[in-house]
Design a protein around this motif. Structure first.
Motif, PDB file in Angstrom:
ATOM      1  N   UNK A 156      68.410  69.778  11.071  1.00  0.00           N
ATOM      2  CA  UNK A 156      69.621  70.240   9.975  1.00  0.00           C
ATOM      3  C   UNK A 156      70.353  69.084   9.971  1.00  0.00           C
ATOM      4  N   UNK A 157      70.276  68.078  10.517  1.00  0.00           N
ATOM      5  CA  UNK A 157      71.349  66.806  10.384  1.00  0.00           C
ATOM      6  C   UNK A 157      71.291  66.344   8.710  1.00  0.00           C
ATOM      7  N   UNK A 158      69.914  66.242   8.167  1.00  0.00           N
ATOM      8  CA  UNK A 158      69.920  65.843   6.803  1.00  0.00           C
ATOM      9  C   UNK A 158      70.808  66.761   5.792  1.00  0.00           C
ATOM     10  N   UNK A 159      70.853  68.175   6.128  1.00  0.00           N
ATOM     11  CA  UNK A 159      71.471  68.802   5.217  1.00  0.00           C
ATOM     12  C   UNK A 159      72.923  68.516   5.353  1.00  0.00           C
ATOM     13  N   UNK A 160      73.694  68.279   6.556  1.00  0.00           N
ATOM     14  CA  UNK A 160      75.012  68.009   6.598  1.00  0.00           C
ATOM     15  C   UNK A 160      75.175  66.601   6.097  1.00  0.00           C
ATOM     16  N   UNK A 161      73.986  65.667   6.202  1.00  0.00           N
ATOM     17  CA  UNK A 161      74.255  64.515   5.331  1.00  0.00           C
ATOM     18  C   UNK A 161      74.521  64.528   3.848  1.00  0.00           C
ATOM     19  N   UNK A 162      73.724  65.426   3.193  1.00  0.00           N
ATOM     20  CA  UNK A 162      73.623  65.497   2.033  1.00  0.00           C
ATOM     21  C   UNK A 162      74.726  66.434   1.455  1.00  0.00           C
ATOM     22  N   UNK A 163      75.104  67.442   2.133  1.00  0.00           N
ATOM     23  CA  UNK A 163      76.106  68.466   1.623  1.00  0.00           C
ATOM     24  C   UNK A 163      77.238  68.309   2.892  1.00  0.00           C
ATOM     25  N   UNK A 409      74.235  59.059  -1.192  1.00  0.00           N
ATOM     26  CA  UNK A 409      74.518  57.576  -0.907  1.00  0.00           C
ATOM     27  C   UNK A 409      74.288  57.143   0.740  1.00  0.00           C
ATOM     28  N   UNK A 410      73.590  55.897   0.786  1.00  0.00           N
ATOM     29  CA  UNK A 410      73.431  55.396   2.172  1.00  0.00           C
ATOM     30  C   UNK A 410      72.483  56.237   2.914  1.00  0.00           C
ATOM     31  N   UNK A 411      71.615  57.019   2.220  1.00  0.00           N
ATOM     32  CA  UNK A 411      70.591  57.690   3.028  1.00  0.00           C
ATOM     33  C   UNK A 411      69.011  57.119   2.540  1.00  0.00           C
ATOM     34  N   UNK A 412      68.218  57.129   3.776  1.00  0.00           N
ATOM     35  CA  UNK A 412      66.887  56.645   3.611  1.00  0.00           C
ATOM     36  C   UNK A 412      66.216  58.087   2.775  1.00  0.00           C
ATOM     37  N   UNK A 413      65.228  57.577   2.336  1.00  0.00           N
ATOM     38  CA  UNK A 413      64.233  58.760   1.569  1.00  0.00           C
ATOM     39  C   UNK A 413      64.021  59.810   2.569  1.00  0.00           C
ATOM     40  N   UNK A 414      64.005  59.589   3.697  1.00  0.00           N
ATOM     41  CA  UNK A 414      63.561  60.453   4.920  1.00  0.00           C
ATOM     42  C   UNK A 414      64.784  61.413   5.086  1.00  0.00           C
ATOM     43  N   UNK A 536      73.282  56.815  16.609  1.00  0.00           N
ATOM     44  CA  UNK A 536      72.032  57.911  16.500  1.00  0.00           C
ATOM     45  C   UNK A 536      71.645  58.104  15.052  1.00  0.00           C
ATOM     46  N   UNK A 537      72.272  58.203  14.067  1.00  0.00           N
ATOM     47  CA  UNK A 537      71.976  58.333  12.628  1.00  0.00           C
ATOM     48  C   UNK A 537      70.910  57.410  12.380  1.00  0.00           C
ATOM     49  N   UNK A 538      71.351  56.035  12.562  1.00  0.00           N
ATOM     50  CA  UNK A 538      70.362  54.828  12.270  1.00  0.00           C
ATOM     51  C   UNK A 538      69.011  55.034  13.170  1.00  0.00           C
ATOM     52  N   UNK A 539      69.224  55.427  14.585  1.00  0.00           N
ATOM     53  CA  UNK A 539      68.222  55.343  15.219  1.00  0.00           C
ATOM     54  C   UNK A 539      66.994  56.348  14.799  1.00  0.00           C
ATOM     55  N   UNK A 540      67.663  57.447  14.430  1.00  0.00           N
ATOM     56  CA  UNK A 540      66.567  58.430  13.812  1.00  0.00           C
ATOM     57  C   UNK A 540      66.132  58.190  12.427  1.00  0.00           C
ATOM     58  N   UNK A 542      67.850  57.798   9.606  1.00  0.00           N
ATOM     59  CA  UNK A 542      68.326  58.469   8.365  1.00  0.00           C
ATOM     60  C   UNK A 542      69.428  57.672   7.429  1.00  0.00           C
ATOM     61  N   UNK A 543      69.726  56.533   8.098  1.00  0.00           N
ATOM     62  CA  UNK A 543      70.749  55.774   7.335  1.00  0.00           C
ATOM     63  C   UNK A 543      69.951  54.489   6.732  1.00  0.00           C
ATOM     64  N   UNK A 544      70.362  54.244   5.237  1.00  0.00           N
ATOM     65  CA  UNK A 544      69.826  52.993   4.721  1.00  0.00           C
ATOM     66  C   UNK A 544      70.950  51.788   5.039  1.00  0.00           C
ATOM     67  N   UNK A 545      70.087  50.909   5.831  1.00  0.00           N
ATOM     68  CA  UNK A 545      71.179  50.043   6.534  1.00  0.00           C
ATOM     69  C   UNK A 545      71.623  48.910   5.676  1.00  0.00           C
ATOM     70  N   UNK A 546      70.301  48.784   4.762  1.00  0.00           N
ATOM     71  CA  UNK A 546      70.666  47.471   3.660  1.00  0.00           C
ATOM     72  C   UNK A 546      71.727  47.768   2.654  1.00  0.00           C
ATOM     73  N   UNK A 547      71.741  49.179   2.400  1.00  0.00           N
ATOM     74  CA  UNK A 547      72.867  49.507   1.376  1.00  0.00           C
ATOM     75  C   UNK A 547      74.243  49.587   2.046  1.00  0.00           C
TER      76      UNK A 547
END
Length: 580
Positions: A156-163, A409-414, A536-540, A542-547
């Motif tokens: 469910x975390x991608x949902x809360x990252x997107x919305x 913004x700042x999310x990986x495609x995953x 933990x977001x980065x470890x999973x 979910x974050x676009x670290x370059x951006x």
């Protein structure tokens, strides 16, 4: 406010090993008292939580009022209804408040049903895929009993990252769902089904609309005054969170004649934008109440703060945490028994900020109303009539905007989800006006407000503008009436024009924390970057670290709205870290 409760369902007729010690150990572990022990459930409630028995074994946890604002303390106001569905319908149609209503716990032939009031004033989360299953106001209660162990649901975390700040049934904790405001859950032996008991779409139908601005203003005035009086009656000392804006000032005007001691509190920051003392002092003076100025310093806002409450999904940003702590300290200092806020006013008072009201006027009220609304729109936004007309035409011709737009913004495609947010209010009926749809969608967004206010778990927190009767009355006002005369929230201003200082009624500006949040970002950006890059977001993945690194190392204008996105990411990361 003490509205805590825990319902333990006994589907097999037996308690599990964790509860074999009996009811007294459960009460000691949870800090609750036994409110009812029925065939299919045990209900535990807080020491001062109101528990009301209604017809046919219906139990109501919380506070209930009629539409005159009278507190309901027994079942004498209810007709002798026998069908459980009739009782629920009667409850949402003729009463309002902050409550959950429980039915069927003592009847072997009936499923257990739980209704959450339309304002969502009492939290309600549940887990049904366990034995025992439970329904509760606070996930920490079943944790103390050992019948639930919290785990992050990473699906469910991608949902809360997107919305972010958008409610849905599934929370971010594994197995735990939320009963959304105005909904009912029906629990069978091996199933759980949710449905809608109250819908905002009922009150925007053409036959429910106020016919003219005078009728609308009278309806709004009477309803808001009733709601404020109802929720504050019995409070000994009120902390009024007063910005000096229209919404909190309207709440203040409704306190005249109260027996409670009133203290007003307003926030200022070290940088310009949020200082509204001039307007707040006018309102406090009218109320003959002291105005206390609370300084919100940079050091008070942290992005890695402990969670005072137990939200089941990410809900509290660093700015919310800082203002929350400041207001709670103020309440303690003044021995206030409750907080009182004008939160939600922009939404309920039709503050859309686009051309939808003019488009609605053309579709629903004809050419004359449409052209009048275009002139009002042009005056409101200080643009030409031609531009206002062109924007209204676009609203008429184009498909209405979606209920929510994903922020990737700042999310990986995953981490990007293609699945649109689900909410029972997002299903607009055929032919719904564009502005009406946008108002209902925005109204759904206010359901997350209380989750971002941890102080609401420590003492009563009242937001009367988001109470059921006020929402219903405001939905009956056509969108174009809210911009009449080129003034935003026009009906509310007209309704309370004789009760507010003229400067407040005429005010068009709004306070802003943009400079403060910009300064917060600049002061904390390296630490925030490290927090996210090592989190933990980065470890999973979910974050676009370059951006992220690129953004953090650039210079930024103080009003850059991307700061809010970074704060949301930190909010989610902070929540995840505190689930261990």
């Amino acid at each position: 406010m003490d509205l805590g409760y825990l319902i333990i369902l006994k589907r097999s007729g037996l308690l599990t090993k964790a509860l074999d010690l009996g009811l007294k150990p459960v009460q000691r572990a949870s800090g609750l008292r036994l409110g009812a022990s029925l065939t299919k459930l045990d209900l535990f409630v807080g020491s001062s939580t109101d528990l009301l028995e209604l017809p046919n074994g219906t139990l109501l946890v919380g506070r209930l009022f009629d539409h005159s604002g009278n507190r309901i303390r027994d079942a004498s106001s209810f007709p002798a209804l026998t069908q459980l569905s009739e009782i629920r319908d009667h409850l949402v149609s003729n009463f309002w408040g902050q409550y959950v209503a429980i039915q069927g716990g003592g009847d072997p032939q009936e499923p257990i049903t739980v209704l959450r009031d339309p304002s969502g004033g009492v939290p309600c989360v549940y887990l049904t895929d366990s034995d025992p299953a439970f329904i509760t106001s606070d996930i920490a209660l079943p944790e103390r009993l050992g019948i639930y162990q919290r785990r992050v649901d990473w699906t469910t975390i991608p949902y809360y990252l997107n919305y972010p700040h958008s409610k849905k049934r599934q929370t971010a904790l594994a197995g735990v769902n939320e009963l959304l405001p105005g909904c009912v859950i029906k629990l069978g032996p091996q199933s759980a089904h949710t449905s809608i008991a109250w819908s905002p779409w009922t009150f925007v139908q053409p036959e429910r609309r106020f016919k003219d601005a005078t009728q609308a203003a009278l309806g709004i005035r009477q309803t808001v005054e009733m709601a404020v009086r109802a929720v504050t009656t019995g409070e000994a000392s009120i902390l009024l969170e007063l910005s000096g804006g229209l919404d909190s000032s309207i709440i203040a005007s409704c306190l005249r004649g109260t027996d409670a001691k009133i203290n007003c509190s307003t926030l200022v920051t070290p940088v310009p934008g949020a200082d509204e003392r001039f307007y707040a002092s006018l309102v406090a003076s009218d109320l003959d109440a002291p105005l206390h100025v609370e300084q919100l310093d940079f050091g008070a806002a942290a992005f890695n703060f402990p969670l005072v409450s137990n939200p089941t999904s990410p809900a509290v940003t660093m700015l919310q945490q800082a203002t929350d702590s400041l207001m709670e300290r103020s309440a303690r200092r003044h021995a206030s028994t409750c907080h009182l806020s004008g939160g939600g006013g922009d939404t309920v008072f039709g503050y859309l900020g686009n051309a939808s009201p003019a488009a609605d006027a053309f579709r629903a009220s004809g050419i004359f109303s449409g052209f009048t609304a275009i002139r009002d729109l042009a005056e409101l936004h200080r643009c030409t009539t031609w531009k206002a007309g062109r924007l209204a035409l676009k609203k008429l011709l184009l498909t209405p905007r979606p209920a929510r737009v994903a922020d990737t913004a700042f999310l990986t495609p995953f981490a990007v989800t293609s699945k649109p947010p689900s909410h029972p209010w997002f299903n607009a009926p055929a032919g719904a006006l564009t502005g009406v749809q946008e108002r209902v969608f925005d109204l759904a967004g206010t359901q997350s407000f209380i989750d971002g206010l941890p102080r609401s778990r420590l003492r009563a927190f009242h937001m009367p503008l988001l109470s059921q009767p006020v929402i219903e009355a405001c939905l009956r006002v056509p969108s174009w009436m809210w911009i009449a005369g080129g003034i935003n929230r026009a009906v509310a201003r007209d309704a309370f024009s004789d009760a507010l200082p003229p400067q407040v009624v005429a005010r068009r500006s709004k306070g802003t924390f943009a400079h403060f949040t910009g300064a917060l970002f600049r002061r904390n950006r390296l630490a925030m970057l490290e927090f996210l890059m090592e989190g933990e977001l980065q470890q999973h993945g979910l974050l676009d670290t370059v951006a992220l690194e690129s953004f953090f190392r650039r210079e930024h204008h103080a009003r850059n709205e991307t700061f809010a996105r970074v704060f949301d990411l930190c909010m989610i990361e902070n929540w995840i870290r505190h689930q261990h």
